[in-house]
Design an enzyme around this catalytic site. Structure first.
Site, PDB file in Angstrom:
ATOM      1  N   CYS A   2       0.693  -1.192   0.009  1.00 40.82           N
ATOM      2  CA  CYS A   2      -0.001   0.036  -0.141  1.00 40.82           C
ATOM      3  C   CYS A   2       0.756   1.150   0.194  1.00 40.82           C
ATOM      4  O   CYS A   2       2.012   1.367   0.326  1.00 40.82           O
ATOM      5  CB  CYS A   2      -0.892  -0.046   1.233  1.00 40.82           C
ATOM      6  SG  CYS A   2      -1.973  -1.465   1.212  1.00 40.82           S
ATOM      7  N   ARG A  27       4.172  -0.131  -6.249  1.00 42.73           N
ATOM      8  CA  ARG A  27       4.132  -0.657  -5.156  1.00 42.73           C
ATOM      9  C   ARG A  27       2.966  -1.878  -5.238  1.00 42.73           C
ATOM     10  O   ARG A  27       3.356  -2.725  -4.656  1.00 42.73           O
ATOM     11  CB  ARG A  27       3.983   0.026  -4.007  1.00 42.73           C
ATOM     12  CG  ARG A  27       5.029   1.113  -3.517  1.00 42.73           C
ATOM     13  CD  ARG A  27       4.696   2.139  -2.503  1.00 42.73           C
ATOM     14  NE  ARG A  27       4.433   1.493  -1.369  1.00 42.73           N
ATOM     15  CZ  ARG A  27       5.459   1.471  -0.443  1.00 42.73           C
ATOM     16  NH1 ARG A  27       6.639   2.114  -0.641  1.00 42.73           N
ATOM     17  NH2 ARG A  27       5.196   0.877   0.891  1.00 42.73           N
ATOM     18  N   TRP A  74      -3.632  -2.352  -1.288  1.00 43.67           N
ATOM     19  CA  TRP A  74      -3.601  -3.651  -1.636  1.00 43.67           C
ATOM     20  C   TRP A  74      -4.271  -4.575  -0.578  1.00 43.67           C
ATOM     21  O   TRP A  74      -3.974  -4.417   0.532  1.00 43.67           O
ATOM     22  CB  TRP A  74      -1.941  -4.126  -1.731  1.00 43.67           C
ATOM     23  CG  TRP A  74      -1.760  -5.347  -2.277  1.00 43.67           C
ATOM     24  CD1 TRP A  74      -1.634  -6.772  -1.399  1.00 43.67           C
ATOM     25  CD2 TRP A  74      -1.575  -5.809  -3.485  1.00 43.67           C
ATOM     26  NE1 TRP A  74      -1.533  -7.570  -2.388  1.00 43.67           N
ATOM     27  CE2 TRP A  74      -1.477  -7.233  -3.968  1.00 43.67           C
ATOM     28  CE3 TRP A  74      -1.608  -5.003  -4.852  1.00 43.67           C
ATOM     29  CZ2 TRP A  74      -1.132  -7.783  -4.987  1.00 43.67           C
ATOM     30  CZ3 TRP A  74      -1.353  -5.584  -6.017  1.00 43.67           C
ATOM     31  CH2 TRP A  74      -1.267  -7.094  -5.976  1.00 43.67           C
ATOM     32  N   ASN A  98      -0.997   1.868   6.436  1.00 45.84           N
ATOM     33  CA  ASN A  98      -0.225   0.952   5.661  1.00 45.84           C
ATOM     34  C   ASN A  98       0.055   0.019   6.838  1.00 45.84           C
ATOM     35  O   ASN A  98       0.459   0.433   7.972  1.00 45.84           O
ATOM     36  CB  ASN A  98       0.989   1.182   5.210  1.00 45.84           C
ATOM     37  CG  ASN A  98       0.876   1.945   3.787  1.00 45.84           C
ATOM     38  OD1 ASN A  98      -0.167   1.999   3.170  1.00 45.84           O
ATOM     39  ND2 ASN A  98       1.872   2.400   3.098  1.00 45.84           N
ATOM     40  N   GLY A  99       0.153  -1.374   6.548  1.00 40.92           N
ATOM     41  CA  GLY A  99       0.392  -2.320   7.611  1.00 40.92           C
ATOM     42  C   GLY A  99      -0.867  -3.236   7.958  1.00 40.92           C
ATOM     43  O   GLY A  99      -1.630  -3.438   7.209  1.00 40.92           O
ATOM     44  N   GLU A 477      16.906 -17.184 -10.517  1.00 40.67           N
ATOM     45  CA  GLU A 477      16.305 -15.831 -10.958  1.00 40.67           C
ATOM     46  C   GLU A 477      15.666 -15.471 -11.987  1.00 40.67           C
ATOM     47  O   GLU A 477      14.642 -15.035 -12.241  1.00 40.67           O
ATOM     48  CB  GLU A 477      17.686 -14.729 -10.461  1.00 40.67           C
ATOM     49  CG  GLU A 477      17.371 -13.407 -10.782  1.00 40.67           C
ATOM     50  CD  GLU A 477      16.154 -12.593 -10.011  1.00 40.67           C
ATOM     51  OE1 GLU A 477      15.810 -11.486 -10.670  1.00 40.67           O
ATOM     52  OE2 GLU A 477      15.865 -13.271  -8.981  1.00 40.67           O
ATOM     53  N   LYS A 481      11.875 -14.214 -12.995  1.00 40.85           N
ATOM     54  CA  LYS A 481      11.532 -13.345 -13.882  1.00 40.85           C
ATOM     55  C   LYS A 481      10.532 -13.643 -14.892  1.00 40.85           C
ATOM     56  O   LYS A 481       9.355 -12.808 -15.244  1.00 40.85           O
ATOM     57  CB  LYS A 481      12.718 -12.602 -14.694  1.00 40.85           C
ATOM     58  CG  LYS A 481      13.771 -11.820 -13.949  1.00 40.85           C
ATOM     59  CD  LYS A 481      13.226 -10.601 -13.503  1.00 40.85           C
ATOM     60  CE  LYS A 481      12.787 -10.420 -12.042  1.00 40.85           C
ATOM     61  NZ  LYS A 481      13.420 -10.819 -11.085  1.00 40.85           N
ATOM     62  N   GLU A 484       6.954 -13.975 -13.159  1.00 41.96           N
ATOM     63  CA  GLU A 484       6.119 -13.075 -12.598  1.00 41.96           C
ATOM     64  C   GLU A 484       5.695 -12.182 -13.522  1.00 41.96           C
ATOM     65  O   GLU A 484       4.716 -11.409 -13.445  1.00 41.96           O
ATOM     66  CB  GLU A 484       6.909 -12.406 -11.438  1.00 41.96           C
ATOM     67  CG  GLU A 484       8.204 -11.684 -11.997  1.00 41.96           C
ATOM     68  CD  GLU A 484       9.100 -11.172 -10.813  1.00 41.96           C
ATOM     69  OE1 GLU A 484       8.573 -10.850  -9.807  1.00 41.96           O
ATOM     70  OE2 GLU A 484      10.272 -10.980 -10.912  1.00 41.96           O
ATOM     71  N   HIS A 500      16.328 -37.433 -11.493  1.00 42.19           N
ATOM     72  CA  HIS A 500      15.768 -38.040  -9.983  1.00 42.19           C
ATOM     73  C   HIS A 500      14.075 -37.381 -10.014  1.00 42.19           C
ATOM     74  O   HIS A 500      13.866 -37.368  -8.868  1.00 42.19           O
ATOM     75  CB  HIS A 500      16.360 -37.368  -8.860  1.00 42.19           C
ATOM     76  CG  HIS A 500      17.792 -37.908  -8.834  1.00 42.19           C
ATOM     77  ND1 HIS A 500      18.448 -38.995  -8.528  1.00 42.19           N
ATOM     78  CD2 HIS A 500      19.065 -36.990  -9.374  1.00 42.19           C
ATOM     79  CE1 HIS A 500      19.622 -39.281  -8.483  1.00 42.19           C
ATOM     80  NE2 HIS A 500      20.084 -38.165  -8.785  1.00 42.19           N
ATOM     81  N   LYS A 597       5.675  -4.444  -5.618  1.00 47.63           N
ATOM     82  CA  LYS A 597       7.250  -4.187  -5.223  1.00 47.63           C
ATOM     83  C   LYS A 597       7.600  -4.221  -3.968  1.00 47.63           C
ATOM     84  O   LYS A 597       8.458  -4.561  -3.753  1.00 47.63           O
ATOM     85  CB  LYS A 597       7.308  -2.556  -5.945  1.00 47.63           C
ATOM     86  CG  LYS A 597       8.783  -2.236  -6.088  1.00 47.63           C
ATOM     87  CD  LYS A 597       9.459  -3.078  -7.175  1.00 47.63           C
ATOM     88  CE  LYS A 597      10.853  -2.632  -7.173  1.00 47.63           C
ATOM     89  NZ  LYS A 597      11.696  -3.385  -8.310  1.00 47.63           N
TER      90      LYS A 597
END
Length: 602
Positions: A2, A27, A74, A98-99, A477, A481, A484, A500, A597
């Site tokens: 948020c 964000r 959010w 926020n939180g 990584e 990418k 997402e 395996h 983000k």
């Protein structure tokens, strides 16, 4: 996640608030709103809606007033709808938050307001709590209320009875503040207000800020005045736009040669690694017997590269932990442990809580972050700021490569201090590191070739990536990418693990990306490529130039560096692959669905 914005001053607040909310979009959010004090009605008028800030712009066309707060939400408590959007108003109190308030249900019951609340959120309960506590003294009402809250919060608060004034308080979740001749600004992120002044401060925890058009005062919960520690922006906010690029992600990929070079060059003196600019004394490394890396997502992948480098070159044991699990796994740490916390934003709540736990248990702490004055930076004994500059796209690119660059520097410093490399060895290592920006630039200059390769993946449902040695953490990584931003299911596997069980997933024409950059492992990687080809996979291979041979059908050749330095150019090539798949599918590359983000809730 948020975002908060606030302004009081001599201009119309609406435009400033909406502009700030647009900046905070990166964000992640699903609804937005603003509250502006109306001088004629003598109260805060709230306008909010689910959806994008553009929708809010239309709804607020007639809003007037010079003081207001805004929010991008959010969804956590309660679904996505207008009522659950912020700001929330209860009685004469308007709040953005926020939180997470963990005890909001108990508070709602104790206040007896369940039938009066319009939303399902924890945040509206905070507004009700402050309203019930307000008897004419706003600071006392805020302090009394905050003392009853359990959880994390950043609060922007306005009272109808106190015109053109904003109050702010926080616990863990950040609030920053700056001032110019036109007024005073607050936000959850300096990105939203950095254009108004290069000088700013982070509101100390459990400190109440009273903000008017002419300035601000800060006081602790005992009424003592608090002087903030002023910070200065170390990057040009005016250059944080997309420029000529269609997406921030492409711009940030293209900036990597410059920011990697800046991160490296500022920490080399006479050919040796030097952390003088970071005020880090060699004693941190001299007494280090083991290292724990705590991080999430992309930052954790950077830590995995660091683990391989430090263990192989310095012979120092390194463990890499998901920050969200760290506190619960009984980590083995003591006064000889250096805990390295890695975070782009410096606000990732899981990483922050893990860092606090490590300090409490006696470890020395070092953080690698990109944002000055962030919570993780302030909590750490030592901080190395990457020189990535602002990163707006949700999918991290340049933050990752600068984090990895710092791990190379740390490896060189540890190796020299511990005697794992002599002067000549460390100098050679640093000289190789200094070649990395040019290798990345070479990859970027050939991005058209990667764009062509990406077209064969547009219709894929599943993709797999295989590699050995340092190629494996690089592919973790790269896999993230692709997942997402393109929404293609992708998994990275250590090539030797295929037999395996995971080779059962390979079917006809499944795209398999093979990375071949480790000289000692070429023959084994070739065998693994043959394994997936024999099952009908379509292999797209990224091969270091000098390792190309008749046994490998090379799709893209990578610049030639020593094995240890290949993860960065390799990942950059695969960042481009993911980017082109996403953009060619017509997706919003910068704001992928369901992602944020900055993750400020556990």
């Amino acid at each position: 996640m948020c975002g908060i914005i606030g302004y009081t001053g001599y201009s119309e607040a609406r435009g400033i608030l909406l502009k700030g909310l647009k900046v905070l979009e990166y964000r992640g959010y699903d609804s937005a709103g603003i509250a502006v004090y109306h001088p004629s009605f003598k109260e805060c008028l709230v306008t909010k809606c689910a959806g994008r800030v553009e929708n809010l712009m239309e709804k607020t066309a007639d809003v007037k007033g010079s003081t207001g707060i805004g929010h991008t939400r959010w969804a956590t408590h309660g679904g996505v709808c207008d009522d659950n959007s912020h700001p929330h108003k209860f009685g004469s109190v308007t709040v953005v938050h926020n939180g997470i308030i963990e005890n909001y249900e108990a508070l709602r019951g104790a206040l007896g307001v369940a039938d009066k609340l319009k939303s399902q959120t924890d945040s509206e309960v905070v507004a009700a709590l402050i309203d019930r506590s307000f008897k004419g003294d706003p600071e006392k009402a805020i302090i009394d209320s905050v003392k009853k809250l359990t959880g994390t919060f950043a609060l922007g608060i306005m009272f109808d009875e106190i015109p053109n004034t904003i109050f702010a308080v926080r616990n863990v979740s950040p609030i920053v503040c700056c001032q110019n001749n036109d007024g005073v600004y607050i936000a959850s992120d300096i990105m939203a207000i950095g254009e108004y002044s290069e000088d700013y401060f982070v509101l100390p925890e459990l400190t109440v800020a009273k903000i008017t058009k002419d300035g601000y005062t800060l006081s602790d919960f005992k009424g003592n005045e608090v002087q903030p520690d002023m910070l200065k922006l170390d990057w040009d906010i005016k250059n944080s736009g997309k420029g000529s690029f269609p997406f921030f992600m492409e711009k940030e990929i293209m900036e990597q040669p410059e920011v990697i070079k800046k991160t490296i060059d500022g920490r080399i003196s006479d050919g040796l690694p030097c952390f003088e600019k970071d005020s880090i004394d060699d004693s941190l490394f001299e007494n280090c017997k083991n290292i724990s890396v705590i991080a999430c997502g992309t930052a954790m992948h950077a830590g995995l590269v660091g683990k391989s480098l430090i263990e192989n070159i310095c012979s120092i044991p390194v463990s890499v932990h998901m920050a969200s699990e760290y506190i619960y796994c009984n980590p083995i740490i003591d006064e000889n442990t250096v805990v390295i916390c890695v975070s782009q934003s410096g606000e990732t709540i899981d990483s922050l809580e893990a860092l606090k736990y490590a300090k409490k248990n006696g470890a020395k702490t070092l953080s690698i972050v990109n944002v000055r004055g962030s919570s993780i930076a302030r909590e750490s004994d030592n901080v190395i700021y990457t020189d990535a500059g602002p990163e707006i796209a949700v999918a991290s690119t340049k933050a990752y490569t600068t984090q990895v660059s710092v791990f190379y520097l740390l490896t060189a410093k540890l190796a020299y201090i511990k005697g794992a490399l002599n002067l000549e060895g460390v100098t050679n290592f640093i000289n190789q590191l200094k070649k990395v920006p040019d290798a990345v630039r070479e990859v970027l200059e050939r991005r058209g070739e990667i764009h062509h390769l990406s077209k064969s993946m547009l219709t894929a449902d599943d993709t797999f990536m295989i590699g050995r040695g340092l190629d494996y953490p690089a592919l973790l990584e790269a896999s993230l990418k692709l997942k997402e931003i393109s929404y293609i299911h992708c998994e990275a596997f250590a090539s030797g693990e295929l037999k395996h069980g995971t080779i059962a997933l390979i079917t006809e024409k499944t795209p398999v990306i093979a990375l071949v950059t480790q000289q000692k492992l070429v023959s084994k990687q070739v065998s693994n490529i043959r394994e997936v080809e024999s099952r009908g996979a379509k292999v797209i291979s990224f091969v270091r130039t000098d390792l190309e041979n008749d046994d490998i059908e090379c799709s893209f050749t990578l610049p030639c560096l020593e094995d240890e330095f290949m993860p960065i150019p390799a990942v950059v090539s695969l960042q481009l692959l993911a980017y082109y798949v996403s953009s060619d599918k017509g997706l919003d590359v910068d704001k992928p669905r369901n992602l944020a983000k900055v993750v400020t809730v556990e």
